[in-house]
Design a protein around this motif. Structure first.
Motif, PDB file in Angstrom:
ATOM      1  N   LYS A 161       0.625  -1.121   0.146  1.00 43.53           N
ATOM      2  CA  LYS A 161      -0.072   0.008   0.007  1.00 43.53           C
ATOM      3  C   LYS A 161       0.754   1.205  -0.006  1.00 43.53           C
ATOM      4  O   LYS A 161       0.233   2.274  -0.316  1.00 43.53           O
ATOM      5  CB  LYS A 161      -0.974  -0.107   1.238  1.00 43.53           C
ATOM      6  CG  LYS A 161      -1.991  -1.073   1.284  1.00 43.53           C
ATOM      7  CD  LYS A 161      -3.109  -0.890   2.430  1.00 43.53           C
ATOM      8  CE  LYS A 161      -2.412  -1.233   3.646  1.00 43.53           C
ATOM      9  NZ  LYS A 161      -3.624  -1.186   4.681  1.00 43.53           N
ATOM     10  N   GLY A 162       2.126   1.270   0.497  1.00 44.96           N
ATOM     11  CA  GLY A 162       2.732   2.251   0.423  1.00 44.96           C
ATOM     12  C   GLY A 162       4.368   2.191   0.497  1.00 44.96           C
ATOM     13  O   GLY A 162       4.734   0.870   0.649  1.00 44.96           O
ATOM     14  N   PRO A 199       1.089   1.669  -7.808  1.00 45.05           N
ATOM     15  CA  PRO A 199      -0.247   1.999  -7.016  1.00 45.05           C
ATOM     16  C   PRO A 199       0.193   1.941  -5.746  1.00 45.05           C
ATOM     17  O   PRO A 199      -0.616   1.369  -4.775  1.00 45.05           O
ATOM     18  CB  PRO A 199      -0.998   0.546  -7.364  1.00 45.05           C
ATOM     19  CG  PRO A 199      -0.002  -0.351  -7.765  1.00 45.05           C
ATOM     20  CD  PRO A 199       1.137   0.298  -8.142  1.00 45.05           C
ATOM     21  N   ILE A 225       1.338   4.405  -2.242  1.00 43.28           N
ATOM     22  CA  ILE A 225       1.621   6.018  -1.818  1.00 43.28           C
ATOM     23  C   ILE A 225       3.036   6.147  -1.232  1.00 43.28           C
ATOM     24  O   ILE A 225       3.496   5.382  -0.378  1.00 43.28           O
ATOM     25  CB  ILE A 225       0.645   6.341  -0.912  1.00 43.28           C
ATOM     26  CG1 ILE A 225      -0.624   6.362  -1.378  1.00 43.28           C
ATOM     27  CG2 ILE A 225       0.997   7.774  -0.188  1.00 43.28           C
ATOM     28  CD1 ILE A 225      -1.963   6.565  -0.264  1.00 43.28           C
ATOM     29  N   ASP A 253       5.334  10.411  -4.031  1.00 45.30           N
ATOM     30  CA  ASP A 253       4.272  11.429  -4.020  1.00 45.30           C
ATOM     31  C   ASP A 253       4.561  12.334  -2.786  1.00 45.30           C
ATOM     32  O   ASP A 253       3.781  13.784  -2.942  1.00 45.30           O
ATOM     33  CB  ASP A 253       3.214  10.333  -3.389  1.00 45.30           C
ATOM     34  CG  ASP A 253       2.763   9.497  -4.671  1.00 45.30           C
ATOM     35  OD1 ASP A 253       2.656   9.730  -5.808  1.00 45.30           O
ATOM     36  OD2 ASP A 253       2.616   8.171  -4.185  1.00 45.30           O
ATOM     37  N   ARG A 282      -4.720   1.299  -3.419  1.00 45.10           N
ATOM     38  CA  ARG A 282      -4.057   1.082  -4.444  1.00 45.10           C
ATOM     39  C   ARG A 282      -4.892   1.615  -5.854  1.00 45.10           C
ATOM     40  O   ARG A 282      -4.222   2.550  -6.672  1.00 45.10           O
ATOM     41  CB  ARG A 282      -3.863  -0.368  -4.922  1.00 45.10           C
ATOM     42  CG  ARG A 282      -2.789  -0.939  -4.014  1.00 45.10           C
ATOM     43  CD  ARG A 282      -2.867  -2.394  -4.037  1.00 45.10           C
ATOM     44  NE  ARG A 282      -2.213  -2.757  -5.359  1.00 45.10           N
ATOM     45  CZ  ARG A 282      -0.910  -3.114  -5.670  1.00 45.10           C
ATOM     46  NH1 ARG A 282       0.027  -2.847  -4.687  1.00 45.10           N
ATOM     47  NH2 ARG A 282      -0.425  -3.515  -6.790  1.00 45.10           N
ATOM     48  N   LYS A 303      -4.536   5.612  -5.461  1.00 41.41           N
ATOM     49  CA  LYS A 303      -3.481   5.879  -6.272  1.00 41.41           C
ATOM     50  C   LYS A 303      -3.312   6.120  -7.587  1.00 41.41           C
ATOM     51  O   LYS A 303      -2.837   7.056  -8.405  1.00 41.41           O
ATOM     52  CB  LYS A 303      -2.127   5.021  -5.539  1.00 41.41           C
ATOM     53  CG  LYS A 303      -0.865   5.488  -6.323  1.00 41.41           C
ATOM     54  CD  LYS A 303      -0.473   6.754  -6.074  1.00 41.41           C
ATOM     55  CE  LYS A 303       1.028   7.193  -6.742  1.00 41.41           C
ATOM     56  NZ  LYS A 303       2.026   6.646  -6.405  1.00 41.41           N
ATOM     57  N   LYS A 304      -3.952   4.954  -8.142  1.00 41.22           N
ATOM     58  CA  LYS A 304      -3.978   5.028  -9.549  1.00 41.22           C
ATOM     59  C   LYS A 304      -4.917   6.050 -10.363  1.00 41.22           C
ATOM     60  O   LYS A 304      -4.567   6.680 -11.248  1.00 41.22           O
ATOM     61  CB  LYS A 304      -4.560   3.503 -10.195  1.00 41.22           C
ATOM     62  CG  LYS A 304      -3.725   2.431 -10.050  1.00 41.22           C
ATOM     63  CD  LYS A 304      -4.490   1.204 -10.494  1.00 41.22           C
ATOM     64  CE  LYS A 304      -3.819  -0.239 -10.323  1.00 41.22           C
ATOM     65  NZ  LYS A 304      -4.407  -1.462 -10.926  1.00 41.22           N
ATOM     66  N   SER A 313      -2.899   9.239 -10.024  1.00 41.62           N
ATOM     67  CA  SER A 313      -1.892   9.132 -11.014  1.00 41.62           C
ATOM     68  C   SER A 313      -2.312   9.510 -12.509  1.00 41.62           C
ATOM     69  O   SER A 313      -1.725  10.232 -13.379  1.00 41.62           O
ATOM     70  CB  SER A 313      -1.080   7.808 -11.062  1.00 41.62           C
ATOM     71  OG  SER A 313      -0.426   7.606  -9.409  1.00 41.62           O
TER      72      SER A 313
END
Length: 336
Positions: free
Chosen positions: A126-127, A176, A178, A199, A290, A293-294, A297
């Motif tokens: 996730k990150g 995907p 962070i 990010d 995810r 984030k996608k 982006s």
């Protein structure tokens, strides 16, 4: 007979070239229907967003031959890029070449790509936090490798290296996950460019970010200038780059380069602080984090219409899924 399906109201909308005469109510649509709608998405849009992970900017059609570049980079060993994947879904990516202020050797550039590929395949992630070993971030490229590349077909080798690192950092940016750059000590030149692929950026009180490329007679070549404009705007970016300005933590915070200044400069403590800071944004199921984030982006790379369609497509992968159904069942939409 022209009947309106249950849960729909009449409205003319468009999906690519195909006309539909109904729009769905969100409280009627479910996961199976959402996934079937995903199939109607224009193929180019799905490819741009949903398949962009692992996609490089340059290939042989651009005159870029990755295997040739890799063979040259293998000739310059030293240091390592290490990846630790935690059970909480946060990865720790460490630039590890402390005897040279974590400068990138050729082998480290190759390992960075390997770790990015590993992160691309980490479906539970996730990150990710990017940091340097021994209380400094990175001083950029190892000058030994730079000098060697500069003596043979200088412009060709330099541009090929530029394309290699732009490929790698763009793939990292598209993850995907962070991402957060934890800046301790100095982030210089290429090291400063790496921070822009994240990010967010966090700095310790006594750290600095400085784009020194102008003093080397070049410009940023790993995509740093382009990303810096996105982060702080063109006017501030021009000042920072043309003045080779030293951005200490306070100045970096003022111009919007970093999100926060951490309390500790201790290597262990500041990593703990960075993890706690990131944790607030990666709570929840991986598939939701995810997808978010996608979605964000895609806005950087697609036009408005394509970005909106991509957002719709991503929703189709989540609606009616386990996380969605669980949240609806506990009626916790607006409660934390």
């Amino acid at each position: 007979m022209n009947r309106t399906p249950e849960g729909y109201e009449k409205l003319e909308v468009h999906f690519g070239r195909e006309e539909k005469r109904y729009v769905w109510h969100t409280h009627h649509i479910h996961g199976k229907m959402a996934r079937s709608l995903l199939k109607t998405s224009p193929d180019p849009v799905k490819t741009k967003l949903l398949h962009q992970i692992g996609l490089s900017l340059y290939n042989t059609s651009h005159g870029f031959h990755e295997e040739e570049v890799k063979k040259k980079l293998e000739q310059f060993p030293g240091g390592s890029v290490d990846l630790q994947k935690e059970n909480n879904g946060i990865g720790i990516l460490t630039l590890n070449n402390p005897s040279k202020m974590n400068a990138f050797s050729g082998v480290m550039m190759l390992q960075l790509l390997e770790k990015v590929i590993e992160l691309e395949n980490w479906t539970e992630g996730k990150g990710v936090i990017v940091r340097g070993a021994k209380n400094t971030f990175s001083s950029g490229s190892d000058l030994h490798a730079v000098k060697a590349l500069g003596t043979r077909k200088a412009s060709i080798d330099g541009v090929a290296l530029c394309m290699f690192m732009q490929n790698t950092l763009t793939r990292f940016m598209r993850l995907p996950l962070i991402s957060v750059a934890l800046v301790q000590g100095r982030a210089l030149g290429g090291g400063a460019e790496v921070t822009t692929a994240c990010d967010f950026r966090l700095m310790t009180p006594d750290s600095e970010i400085r784009f020194v490329q102008k003093e080397m007679g070049i410009i940023p070549s790993w995509g740093g200038a382009t990303r810096l404009v996105e982060i702080i705007g063109s006017r501030q970016a021009l000042k920072v780059l043309s003045g080779a300005l030293k951005l200490d933590s306070e100045k970096a915070l003022r111009v919007g380069m970093v999100e926060d200044i951490l309390q500790s400069s201790d290597e262990t403590e500041c990593l703990k602080e960075a993890q706690e800071w990131l944790q607030q944004f990666v709570k929840g199921p991986p598939e939701v984090v995810r997808a978010l984030k996608k979605s964000v982006s895609s806005c950087k790379e697609l036009c408005l219409e394509d970005a909106l369609q991509s957002e719709r497509d991503l929703l189709g992968t989540l609606w009616g899924g386990p996380a969605n159904l669980e949240a609806v069942a506990r009626k916790g939409k607006f409660n934390k």
